[in-house]
Write a protein that holds these residues in place. Structure first.
Motif, short mmCIF file in Angstrom:
data_model
loop_
_atom_site.label_atom_id
_atom_site.label_comp_id
_atom_site.label_asym_id
_atom_site.label_seq_id
_atom_site.Cartn_x
_atom_site.Cartn_y
_atom_site.Cartn_z
N GLU A 1 -0.87 0.20 1.63
CA GLU A 1 0.46 -0.04 2.16
C GLU A 1 0.30 -0.86 3.44
OE1 GLU A 1 2.68 3.56 2.73
OE2 GLU A 1 3.03 3.78 0.60
N MET B 1 5.05 -0.61 3.41
CA MET B 1 4.94 0.79 3.87
C MET B 1 6.12 1.59 3.33
SD MET B 1 2.20 1.02 5.91
CE MET B 1 2.46 2.47 6.88
N THR B 2 5.84 2.82 2.91
CA THR B 2 6.90 3.71 2.44
C THR B 2 7.19 4.82 3.43
OG1 THR B 2 5.31 5.05 1.22
CG2 THR B 2 6.38 3.25 0.02
N GLY B 3 6.46 4.86 4.52
CA GLY B 3 6.65 5.89 5.54
C GLY B 3 5.77 5.56 6.72
N PRO B 4 5.78 6.41 7.73
CA PRO B 4 4.95 6.13 8.91
C PRO B 4 3.46 6.17 8.57
CG PRO B 4 6.04 8.27 9.09
CD PRO B 4 6.54 7.64 7.85
N ARG B 5 2.69 5.35 9.27
CA ARG B 5 1.25 5.32 9.06
C ARG B 5 0.65 6.63 9.58
NH1 ARG B 5 -1.86 1.29 7.82
NH2 ARG B 5 -0.32 -0.30 8.36
N PRO B 6 -0.23 7.27 8.81
CA PRO B 6 -0.87 8.51 9.28
C PRO B 6 -1.69 8.26 10.54
CG PRO B 6 -1.39 8.08 6.96
CD PRO B 6 -0.67 6.88 7.48
N ASP B 7 -1.85 9.28 11.36
CA ASP B 7 -2.66 9.17 12.58
C ASP B 7 -4.14 8.94 12.27
OD1 ASP B 7 -0.44 9.54 14.19
OD2 ASP B 7 -0.77 11.70 14.38
N GLU C 1 -3.93 -4.42 10.76
CA GLU C 1 -2.96 -3.32 10.81
C GLU C 1 -3.60 -1.99 11.21
OE1 GLU C 1 0.00 -2.93 7.84
OE2 GLU C 1 0.51 -5.06 7.89
N GLU D 1 2.54 -3.07 6.76
CA GLU D 1 3.76 -3.50 7.43
C GLU D 1 4.12 -4.92 6.99
OE1 GLU D 1 3.31 -2.91 11.66
OE2 GLU D 1 2.67 -0.83 11.34
#
Length: 131
Positions: free
Chosen positions: A18, A61-67, A116, A20
């Motif tokens: 995924e 992206m389908t959601g926030p990037r994991p930490d 990214e 941006e």
């Protein structure tokens, strides 16, 4: 329970990422692998550049990037070419994270991040005597 059928060979079809900006990230990875990205709407597919290579698929992206990433790519280059490969990728937008050069006698690697922030390693293995 045993499986009476032989297990067919398993190969890597594609790495799915995924992004941006799928087109920009595909362009970076094209520089890494030598692949040629093909855009289809907001997705990008890049077939393997050579036998033994791997394909990549980039989607929005389908959601926030994991930490923290649960996995990353370990790429292998011929012995003696890691530094030049790392320098080339840094020139194209990668970020240097760290090197592991003396901890293991069978491998040296540099960990980078793509534009990214996805971590990946560029490793080289010294020649083995008699091989």
């Amino acid at each position: 329970m045993t499986n009476p059928l032989p297990i067919p060979p398993v190969t890597l079809g594609a790495i799915n990422m995924e992004a941006e900006d799928p087109q920009a990230l595909a362009a970076f990875w094209a520089e890494v692998t030598g692949g040629t990205p093909a855009v289809s709407g907001d997705h990008v597919y890049m077939p393997a550049a050579h036998d033994g290579g791997f394909a990549m698929f980039f989607q929005p992206m389908t959601g926030p990037r994991p930490d923290r990433a649960a996995s990353h790519l370990d790429l292998t280059v011929p012995w003696g070419s890691r530094v030049a490969t790392v320098d080339r990728l840094l020139d194209r937008g990668a970020t240097h994270l760290w090197d592991v050069l003396e901890e293991y006698e069978h491998v040296q690697w540099t960990t980078l991040a793509d534009p990214e922030g996805n971590a990946f390693c560029v490793a080289e293995h010294p020649p083995v005597a008699g091989h």
